[in-house]
Design an enzyme around this catalytic site. Structure first.
Site, PDB file in Angstrom:
ATOM      1  N   TYR A   1       3.383   9.720  -0.638  1.00  0.00           N
ATOM      2  CA  TYR A   1       4.455   9.090   0.152  1.00  0.00           C
ATOM      3  C   TYR A   1       5.816   9.276  -0.527  1.00  0.00           C
ATOM      4  CZ  TYR A   1       0.529   6.573   2.386  1.00  0.00           C
ATOM      5  OH  TYR A   1      -0.657   6.233   3.024  1.00  0.00           O
TER       6      TYR A   1
ATOM      7  N   ASP B   1       0.848  -1.198   0.000  1.00  0.00           N
ATOM      8  CA  ASP B   1       0.000   0.000   0.000  1.00  0.00           C
ATOM      9  C   ASP B   1       0.878   1.241   0.000  1.00  0.00           C
ATOM     10  OD1 ASP B   1      -2.977   1.049   0.776  1.00  0.00           O
ATOM     11  OD2 ASP B   1      -1.449   2.262   1.771  1.00  0.00           O
TER      12      ASP B   1
ATOM     13  N   LYS C   1      -2.575   5.900  -4.345  1.00  0.00           N
ATOM     14  CA  LYS C   1      -3.664   6.838  -4.038  1.00  0.00           C
ATOM     15  C   LYS C   1      -3.420   8.178  -4.727  1.00  0.00           C
ATOM     16  CE  LYS C   1      -3.568   4.738   0.558  1.00  0.00           C
ATOM     17  NZ  LYS C   1      -2.153   4.612   0.906  1.00  0.00           N
TER      18      LYS C   1
ATOM     19  N   HIS D   1      -7.373   9.711  -2.038  1.00  0.00           N
ATOM     20  CA  HIS D   1      -6.733   9.659  -0.720  1.00  0.00           C
ATOM     21  C   HIS D   1      -7.594  10.286   0.386  1.00  0.00           C
ATOM     22  CE1 HIS D   1      -2.396   9.257   0.974  1.00  0.00           C
ATOM     23  NE2 HIS D   1      -3.268   9.067   1.936  1.00  0.00           N
TER      24      HIS D   1
HETATM   25  P1  NAD Z   1       0.646   1.567  11.944  1.00  0.00           P
HETATM   26  O1  NAD Z   1      -0.549   1.469  12.830  1.00  0.00           O
HETATM   27  O2  NAD Z   1       0.917   0.514  10.955  1.00  0.00           O
HETATM   28  O3  NAD Z   1       1.836   1.755  12.953  1.00  0.00           O
HETATM   29  C1  NAD Z   1       3.142   1.849  12.550  1.00  0.00           C
HETATM   30  C2  NAD Z   1       3.984   1.901  13.820  1.00  0.00           C
HETATM   31  O4  NAD Z   1       3.894   0.637  14.491  1.00  0.00           O
HETATM   32  C3  NAD Z   1       5.427   2.130  13.489  1.00  0.00           C
HETATM   33  O5  NAD Z   1       5.921   3.066  14.420  1.00  0.00           O
HETATM   34  C4  NAD Z   1       6.098   0.785  13.699  1.00  0.00           C
HETATM   35  O6  NAD Z   1       7.369   0.912  14.173  1.00  0.00           O
HETATM   36  C5  NAD Z   1       5.196   0.129  14.721  1.00  0.00           C
HETATM   37  N1  NAD Z   1       5.152  -1.344  14.570  1.00  0.00           N
HETATM   38  C6  NAD Z   1       4.823  -2.034  13.452  1.00  0.00           C
HETATM   39  N2  NAD Z   1       4.887  -3.357  13.690  1.00  0.00           N
HETATM   40  C7  NAD Z   1       5.277  -3.510  14.975  1.00  0.00           C
HETATM   41  C8  NAD Z   1       5.542  -4.636  15.804  1.00  0.00           C
HETATM   42  N3  NAD Z   1       5.393  -5.881  15.363  1.00  0.00           N
HETATM   43  N4  NAD Z   1       5.936  -4.408  17.081  1.00  0.00           N
HETATM   44  C9  NAD Z   1       6.074  -3.151  17.565  1.00  0.00           C
HETATM   45  N5  NAD Z   1       5.844  -2.053  16.834  1.00  0.00           N
HETATM   46  C10 NAD Z   1       5.447  -2.225  15.542  1.00  0.00           C
HETATM   47  O7  NAD Z   1       0.581   3.026  11.225  1.00  0.00           O
HETATM   48  P2  NAD Z   1       0.699   3.552   9.741  1.00  0.00           P
HETATM   49  O8  NAD Z   1       1.990   3.238   9.124  1.00  0.00           O
HETATM   50  O9  NAD Z   1       0.320   4.971   9.787  1.00  0.00           O
HETATM   51  O10 NAD Z   1      -0.450   2.762   8.975  1.00  0.00           O
HETATM   52  C11 NAD Z   1      -0.197   1.645   8.125  1.00  0.00           C
HETATM   53  C12 NAD Z   1      -0.342   2.015   6.685  1.00  0.00           C
HETATM   54  O11 NAD Z   1      -1.632   2.593   6.444  1.00  0.00           O
HETATM   55  C13 NAD Z   1       0.616   3.108   6.192  1.00  0.00           C
HETATM   56  O12 NAD Z   1       1.930   2.676   6.039  1.00  0.00           O
HETATM   57  C14 NAD Z   1      -0.065   3.529   4.919  1.00  0.00           C
HETATM   58  O13 NAD Z   1       0.174   2.595   3.900  1.00  0.00           O
HETATM   59  C15 NAD Z   1      -1.536   3.517   5.356  1.00  0.00           C
HETATM   60  N6  NAD Z   1      -2.021   4.845   5.802  1.00  0.00           N
HETATM   61  C16 NAD Z   1      -3.001   5.445   5.064  1.00  0.00           C
HETATM   62  C17 NAD Z   1      -3.517   6.668   5.439  1.00  0.00           C
HETATM   63  C18 NAD Z   1      -4.611   7.284   4.633  1.00  0.00           C
HETATM   64  O14 NAD Z   1      -4.939   8.464   4.850  1.00  0.00           O
HETATM   65  N7  NAD Z   1      -5.199   6.563   3.708  1.00  0.00           N
HETATM   66  C19 NAD Z   1      -3.021   7.333   6.580  1.00  0.00           C
HETATM   67  C20 NAD Z   1      -2.023   6.710   7.313  1.00  0.00           C
HETATM   68  C21 NAD Z   1      -1.543   5.460   6.926  1.00  0.00           C
END
Ligand code: NAD
Length: 280
Positions: free
Chosen positions: A54, A49, A79, A112
């Site tokens: 990004y 994704d 997106k 988005h």
């Molecule tokens: P997330 O909830 O995936 O959290 C990421 C955080 O969790 C990071 O700090 C990482 O170090 C930690 N983490 C991941 N796996 C872990 C584990 N096993 N143990 C401990 N810590 C861990 O947050 P995100 O990246 O914002 O969301 C995931 C994806 O969603 C993004 O990468 C993106 O592709 C998408 N996204 C979309 C939008 C949107 O507006 N459509 C907004 C934000 C994110």
């Protein structure tokens, strides 16, 4: 698409399948993104994704090419950014994304944010319908759309969005919008499935105990809960061992009582931007 053995998938309203767990690459710099995606593909991820904003679509594209994996075995989402909304800009933006990704089509193209102050998301949706008809986006959907935004595009258009990607994690479970969209056949994708690290998952009532009882990490419990809720997730991590940990959630189940423990963690705690305010 072909789903890797042992992984879970959902069927989109197009009839195509989507791996229910993937890798999100928000805030992954272009220079590390290529290796991260290659690592993810190596350990078994088949769903990436990304987004124009990004600024790492080119790195994703290099990894896809270097992996040697057949195109129809990887699900790629990107997106459309807010400033590219509108009838004229939208096809140009997708073409740019496709060139950066090195692909002929994306599996899923999302608006988005509705960016309601721009007042362009309905025209943008109609442009996405056209791109879908041209085969450039196998499925089309939206992100951060509230029910009122969904209603407007469905009234104007002829395709029901395949996906609505929204903030969703144990402290913010989005029950009301989900109850609107899911009966229409719109699959929910959870962004920030682990709360984006903006609060301590370990402070959620009962989660540490549940993880101990299951012999899993708290993150694995949360990801498994998402899967059993029927939503799509793509947790982000830049660490290879966590790529493996996050993907290792297909070999255990939460019971109905354990699902209820997580359901009770909802405190309507939004950690990101409200959809009405994402007008950048
Ligand atoms: P997330 O909830 O995936 O959290 C990421 C955080 O969790 C990071 O700090 C990482 O170090 C930690 N983490 C991941 N796996 C872990 C584990 N096993 N143990 C401990 N810590 C861990 O947050 P995100 O990246 O914002 O969301 C995931 C994806 O969603 C993004 O990468 C993106 O592709 C998408 N996204 C979309 C939008 C949107 O507006 N459509 C907004 C934000 C994110």
């Amino acid at each position: 698409m072909k789903i890797p053995d042992g992984q879970l998938s959902l069927t989109l309203n197009t009839g195509d399948t989507i791996p229910q767990l993937g890798l999100g690459v928000f805030k992954v710099d272009d220079d590390v993104c290529e290796q991260l995606v290659l690592d993810a593909l190596e350990v078994g991820y088949r769903h990436i994704d990304t987004a124009m904003i990004y600024r790492n679509e080119a790195a994703v594209g290099r990894a896809l090419a270097a992996s040697g994996i057949a195109r129809d075995e990887i699900f790629v989402t990107t997106k459309l950014w807010n400033s590219d909304q509108g009838t004229e800009n939208t096809p140009v933006a997708l073409q740019t994304s496709l060139e950066l990704l090195g692909l002929d089509y994306v599996d899923l193209y999302l608006i988005h944010w509705p960016a309601p102050l721009r007042d362009d998301y309905v025209a943008t949706w109609l442009a996405l319908e056209e791109l879908h008809a041209q085969g450039l986006a196998k499925a089309i959907g939206v992100s951060n759309f509230e029910p009122e935004h969904l209603e407007k595009i469905m009234e104007a258009g002829s395709i029901t969005p395949a996906i609505n990607q929204v903030e969703l994690h144990p402290a913010f479970q989005q029950r009301t919008p989900r109850a609107f969209q899911e009966p229409l056949g719109i699959i929910t994708e959870a962004w920030g499935p682990l709360g984006q690290g903006k609060y301590e998952l370990s402070e959620l009532p009962g989660l540490v105990e549940l993880a101990k009882a299951k012999g899993r990490s708290i993150q694995q419990i949360v990801l498994r809960w998402h899967l059993q809720e029927g939503v799509v997730v793509f947790p982000k991590t830049a660490r290879k061992e966590r790529l493996v940990e996050n993907l290792s959630v297909f070999d255990f189940d939460l019971t109905a009582e354990e699902m209820d423990i997580v359901a009770a963690m909802d405190i309507n705690k939004r950690v990101g931007t409200h959809p009405d305010d994402g007008n950048w």
